[in-house]
Design a protein around this motif. Sequence first.
Motif, PDB file in Angstrom:
ATOM      1  N   THR A 107      34.590  28.754  79.914  1.00  0.00           N
ATOM      2  CA  THR A 107      33.640  29.811  80.291  1.00  0.00           C
ATOM      3  C   THR A 107      32.240  29.494  79.775  1.00  0.00           C
ATOM      4  O   THR A 107      31.244  29.766  80.455  1.00  0.00           O
ATOM      5  CB  THR A 107      34.095  31.185  79.745  1.00  0.00           C
ATOM      6  OG1 THR A 107      34.331  31.068  78.342  1.00  0.00           O
ATOM      7  CG2 THR A 107      35.379  31.645  80.409  1.00  0.00           C
TER       8      THR A 107
ATOM      9  N   LEU B 143      30.659  27.080  82.144  1.00  0.00           N
ATOM     10  CA  LEU B 143      30.146  27.748  83.346  1.00  0.00           C
ATOM     11  C   LEU B 143      28.800  28.420  83.067  1.00  0.00           C
ATOM     12  O   LEU B 143      27.894  28.403  83.906  1.00  0.00           O
ATOM     13  CB  LEU B 143      31.156  28.788  83.849  1.00  0.00           C
ATOM     14  CG  LEU B 143      32.513  28.228  84.309  1.00  0.00           C
ATOM     15  CD1 LEU B 143      33.375  29.343  84.890  1.00  0.00           C
ATOM     16  CD2 LEU B 143      32.334  27.114  85.333  1.00  0.00           C
ATOM     17  N   ASN B 144      28.698  28.997  81.891  1.00  0.00           N
ATOM     18  CA  ASN B 144      27.436  29.614  81.446  1.00  0.00           C
ATOM     19  C   ASN B 144      26.280  28.602  81.539  1.00  0.00           C
ATOM     20  O   ASN B 144      25.219  28.893  82.088  1.00  0.00           O
ATOM     21  CB  ASN B 144      27.678  30.109  80.006  1.00  0.00           C
ATOM     22  CG  ASN B 144      26.463  30.635  79.295  1.00  0.00           C
ATOM     23  OD1 ASN B 144      25.359  30.136  79.500  1.00  0.00           O
ATOM     24  ND2 ASN B 144      26.645  31.627  78.444  1.00  0.00           N
TER      25      ASN B 144
ATOM     26  N   GLN C 162      25.534  27.475  85.235  1.00  0.00           N
ATOM     27  CA  GLN C 162      24.781  28.491  85.966  1.00  0.00           C
ATOM     28  C   GLN C 162      23.298  28.449  85.633  1.00  0.00           C
ATOM     29  O   GLN C 162      22.452  28.657  86.486  1.00  0.00           O
ATOM     30  CB  GLN C 162      25.301  29.884  85.596  1.00  0.00           C
ATOM     31  CG  GLN C 162      26.543  30.277  86.344  1.00  0.00           C
ATOM     32  CD  GLN C 162      27.022  31.633  85.866  1.00  0.00           C
ATOM     33  OE1 GLN C 162      27.758  31.717  84.881  1.00  0.00           O
ATOM     34  NE2 GLN C 162      26.567  32.681  86.528  1.00  0.00           N
ATOM     35  N   ARG C 163      22.993  28.189  84.351  1.00  0.00           N
ATOM     36  CA  ARG C 163      21.588  28.181  83.950  1.00  0.00           C
ATOM     37  C   ARG C 163      20.825  27.032  84.603  1.00  0.00           C
ATOM     38  O   ARG C 163      19.615  27.108  84.766  1.00  0.00           O
ATOM     39  CB  ARG C 163      21.456  28.116  82.431  1.00  0.00           C
ATOM     40  CG  ARG C 163      21.886  29.432  81.768  1.00  0.00           C
ATOM     41  CD  ARG C 163      21.400  29.559  80.339  1.00  0.00           C
ATOM     42  NE  ARG C 163      21.884  28.476  79.521  1.00  0.00           N
ATOM     43  CZ  ARG C 163      21.132  27.490  79.089  1.00  0.00           C
ATOM     44  NH1 ARG C 163      19.838  27.456  79.373  1.00  0.00           N
ATOM     45  NH2 ARG C 163      21.649  26.550  78.348  1.00  0.00           N
TER      46      ARG C 163
ATOM     47  N   ALA D 257      21.715  25.765  87.603  1.00  0.00           N
ATOM     48  CA  ALA D 257      21.852  25.787  89.058  1.00  0.00           C
ATOM     49  C   ALA D 257      20.434  25.865  89.645  1.00  0.00           C
ATOM     50  O   ALA D 257      19.563  26.471  89.025  1.00  0.00           O
ATOM     51  CB  ALA D 257      22.679  26.993  89.485  1.00  0.00           C
TER      52      ALA D 257
ATOM     53  N   GLN E  84      26.123  21.864  90.350  1.00  0.00           N
ATOM     54  CA  GLN E  84      26.976  22.645  91.239  1.00  0.00           C
ATOM     55  C   GLN E  84      28.418  22.519  90.782  1.00  0.00           C
ATOM     56  O   GLN E  84      28.818  21.491  90.254  1.00  0.00           O
ATOM     57  CB  GLN E  84      26.823  22.124  92.662  1.00  0.00           C
ATOM     58  CG  GLN E  84      25.382  22.285  93.127  1.00  0.00           C
ATOM     59  CD  GLN E  84      25.245  22.143  94.617  1.00  0.00           C
ATOM     60  OE1 GLN E  84      26.032  21.462  95.249  1.00  0.00           O
ATOM     61  NE2 GLN E  84      24.255  22.809  95.181  1.00  0.00           N
ATOM     62  N   LEU E  85      29.185  23.575  91.031  1.00  0.00           N
ATOM     63  CA  LEU E  85      30.576  23.555  90.600  1.00  0.00           C
ATOM     64  C   LEU E  85      31.449  22.973  91.698  1.00  0.00           C
ATOM     65  O   LEU E  85      31.406  23.421  92.843  1.00  0.00           O
ATOM     66  CB  LEU E  85      31.033  24.971  90.245  1.00  0.00           C
ATOM     67  CG  LEU E  85      30.413  25.491  88.943  1.00  0.00           C
ATOM     68  CD1 LEU E  85      30.736  26.959  88.750  1.00  0.00           C
ATOM     69  CD2 LEU E  85      30.913  24.666  87.762  1.00  0.00           C
TER      70      LEU E  85
ATOM     71  N   GLN F 223      35.691  34.220  88.568  1.00  0.00           N
ATOM     72  CA  GLN F 223      34.778  33.064  88.526  1.00  0.00           C
ATOM     73  C   GLN F 223      34.537  32.519  89.936  1.00  0.00           C
ATOM     74  O   GLN F 223      33.399  32.233  90.318  1.00  0.00           O
ATOM     75  CB  GLN F 223      35.368  31.960  87.631  1.00  0.00           C
ATOM     76  CG  GLN F 223      35.448  32.340  86.155  1.00  0.00           C
ATOM     77  CD  GLN F 223      36.111  31.259  85.306  1.00  0.00           C
ATOM     78  OE1 GLN F 223      36.749  30.350  85.825  1.00  0.00           O
ATOM     79  NE2 GLN F 223      35.958  31.373  83.992  1.00  0.00           N
TER      80      GLN F 223
ATOM     81  N   LEU G  74      30.930  32.361  91.621  1.00  0.00           N
ATOM     82  CA  LEU G  74      30.264  31.060  91.488  1.00  0.00           C
ATOM     83  C   LEU G  74      30.492  30.108  92.667  1.00  0.00           C
ATOM     84  O   LEU G  74      29.871  29.052  92.732  1.00  0.00           O
ATOM     85  CB  LEU G  74      30.705  30.379  90.176  1.00  0.00           C
ATOM     86  CG  LEU G  74      30.496  31.214  88.904  1.00  0.00           C
ATOM     87  CD1 LEU G  74      31.120  30.520  87.705  1.00  0.00           C
ATOM     88  CD2 LEU G  74      29.013  31.451  88.670  1.00  0.00           C
TER      89      LEU G  74
END
Lengths: 392, 392
Positions: free
Chosen positions: A19, A22-23, A26-27, A29, A33-34, A49, A53
Motif C-alpha cells: 500500500t 501505491l502511495n 500515485q504521487r 503519476a 503507471q500500475l 485499489q 487506480l
Amino acid sequence: MHSLPRNITVLGSTGSIGTQTLNIVQRFAPEYQLRWLTCNTKVEDLAEQASALHPYGVAIRDEGACKRFKNLLPDFNGRVLCGEAGLCEAASDTENDFVMSAMVGFSGVAPTMAAVESGHTIGLANKETMVSAGKVFTEAARKFDATLIAVDSEHSAILQCLIGENPNAIARFIITASGGPFRSHTSEQLQHVRASDALAHPNWKMGDKITVDSSTLMNKGFEVIEAHWLFGIDTSRIDVVIHPQSIIHSLVEFVDGSIKAQLSLPSMLLPIQYALTYPHRLPLAMPPLDLAAVGALTFEKPDTVRFPCLRLAYEALETGGSAGCVLNAANEVAVQAFLSNQIAFIEIPRIVEEALNNIEHLSHPSMSDILAIDRETRNRLLWNSSVQHSHS
Amino acid sequence: MHSLPRNITVLGSTGSIGTQTLNIVQRFAPEYQLRWLTCNTKVEDLAEQASALHPYGVAIRDEGACKRFKNLLPDFNGRVLCGEAGLCEAASDTENDFVMSAMVGFSGVAPTMAAVESGHTIGLANKETMVSAGKVFTEAARKFDATLIAVDSEHSAILQCLIGENPNAIARFIITASGGPFRSHTSEQLQHVRASDALAHPNWKMGDKITVDSSTLMNKGFEVIEAHWLFGIDTSRIDVVIHPQSIIHSLVEFVDGSIKAQLSLPSMLLPIQYALTYPHRLPLAMPPLDLAAVGALTFEKPDTVRFPCLRLAYEALETGGSAGCVLNAANEVAVQAFLSNQIAFIEIPRIVEEALNNIEHLSHPSMSDILAIDRETRNRLLWNSSVQHSHS
C-alpha cells in the motif's frame, strides 16, 4: 524526470509495503503507471485499489478469493489471473519496468523468481526469498541480468552509503536493530510475553509476521543473510548493533576507517521510493529530522543469549546450502503458532534450532530442492510434537 | 594504485596538518614523493623534515629564518627559496600534482592563490582563505581549472556523503560542532576563562589558533562559510548542531528526506588521506569505531547568545563582499590578543562585531582589495583602543 521506471507491478499490493508503494506511485503519476496488482486473499482491499487506480490487471493467489474478486468488481476492465501461476505470469510480464516484491514469507519465492528470470528490475521487500534461496536467487539474477534493489530500510541505507564508492573499499557493514519491544526484558520476563505484546513495536508499524520477527531478532538475522547475498559480503564482516531510536538505519565502514551512515525518521516510504527512483532521488515530504530534538542516539551490543534467533541466523548463513531455507520455514511455522497463542515466545528459537539440527542438509540445493525442503520442514513441524504440544 | 597524485607539496609542513600529511605521504612512498616543504619560522623542524624526507626543495617565509635554515642544514641538496615570493613559487611549480594548503590564517591566502592560478589540485586545510576571499577563490578555481578538496573533517564528511549523489538532490548540510571546552559554561563563567582553558580541547589536538576558534564557535562559523563556497550551497541551507562526542563529522540531507552522515573516531589523518586519495580510498589503520562502546551520540542546538561568533559568521556570509575578510582579520587579531592574555575571552566577539560595523564595506572586492582590507582591519585594531585597552 530521469529514465525512471514507468510500468510498476506490485506483488502483494494489499500489505504494508504494497500500500505504501501505491502511495508513492500515485504521487508520481502519470510518469508511473500500475501494471499488475496482486494479493493472496484480501480481495476486498484489492478491489478498492483496482477500482481507484485502474491497473492493467490483477492476480490473486487464492482461487476462492479470485472468484470473490470477480463478484466484487464485475465491471473491472483489466485482466484477472488466479493462482500462483497467475502471480508468476504477472511477475514475468515483459511490459514490467519495475516489480515490487512485497509478499509475506516464502510465498514470495516463486513469483519473485519469475520476475528474476524475466530480467526485470526488482524491489526486494520480501527478505524470505533471500534467506531461503539467496544463492539460487543471486545466481539467477546474474544469469538473467535482473537487478535486485533492497527495500528494507537497513539494506536501503547500505545501498545509499555505497553509492559512488568502490566495492573493494568496503570493510564492514553495521546493521542497526531497534531491539524490539522486549529489548530490556529479562530471560524470566521473556517466558511470559504474549503475541499482543510482541505486536506493539516501539518504532515501526509493520505486518504481524515481521513485527514478531523483529521482537525475536530473527528479522535482524534475516537481514544479515540478505545483506550477504545482496552485496556479496562475508558473514564475518557484517555486524549488528542495537540502536533503539531507529534513526540510523545502517552503516558501512570502509578500508580507511571512515564510516558512512544513513539516517531518517522511521518510515518505509523513503526506502520504497529510493528503490523506485534508484540511483536518483525525488522529493518526498518527510518530517525533517531535528537531531537536537532527538537528543541522543544510543547503541548496545545485541544479546544472543536472550535472543538466540540472531545467533541461529548467523549459524545458518555459515552452514550455507539448505540451512537458510530450513531457518525460514521453521521460523514461519513457529511465529504462526506463537501468533495464534499455541506456543510461548521462547519456544520460537527452540523450534528453529531443532529443525536446523534435524532436517537433512543439502550443500547445493536447486530451486526445486528449496521448494521441497521448505515443504518438508513445515510438514515435519506441523505434525510433530514441538509445535503441536510445546504449549504446556 | 589508481591514478593518485605523486608529487606532493606541503605548504605549512611544520604545523599540525602539515606533519600529519607527511606521515601519510611517507606511508605511501615511493608512490608519493615530496616536492616542496614550506614553513614560516620553524626552520629547526623544517630542517629535520628535509634531512629525513629529501624533498625537491623548501621555502621559508621569514627571511631571517631562511638564513638560519641554510646554517642548520648546509648539506641540503634541494632548492631553498625565501620569503612569500618563495612560497608562491613552490605553490605554483608545474611539477606539483597535489598542493596541501596547511598554513595558519591569512598568511595562506597568497600561496594558495598561486596554486589555484596554476590549476593544481589543492587540499584546503587553510579555511581562512575561503572565509576571507571565498568568492575570489572559487571564481579563480573555475577560471584556472583548479580543484579544491576540503581537508577539514566536517567538509571531508560532506564530500564523502556527496560522492555518487546528484548535487541537485541536496537539501541541507548539517555541520557538527563539538561545542568546545566551554560548551556548558554560563555567561558569567565565560567572563573568566583564560587562554590555557581554551587550549584544552576535549576531542581534538590542533594548533593554538584553531583551538581558540573552536572554543568561541568562530571555527564553526568559518566552516559554514567554507561549506558555502566549496559546495555552492545557500547559507539558509547550512545548519550547525552541537555534537560533543565528535564522532559524526557532518551530515547531508537530500530532497527525499534521507540523511547521510560520515563517522569516525576524531583524527585528522582520515580527512587528510581522503583528500590525497579522493575519490579513492586506501587502507588507514584507524582504531575501529565501536558504537556500543561509545554508547550515545548526543546533539544540542548551538547557543549564539553565549557564543556570538557563530552568529557573526552567518551575518558576514549574508552580507558578502569584504565582510568575510574583516571577520577573519579581526578574529585573528583578537585571538592573538587573547592568547597573549591581553584581552578577555568574551572580548573576541565584541572586537569582531565592532570591526564588521566600522570598517568600510566593499561589495565586489578583488584579490588586491582583500589584501588591503585585511591590512586595514589589522592596523585599525592594533592601534585602536578595542584591543590595546580592553583588558581592563
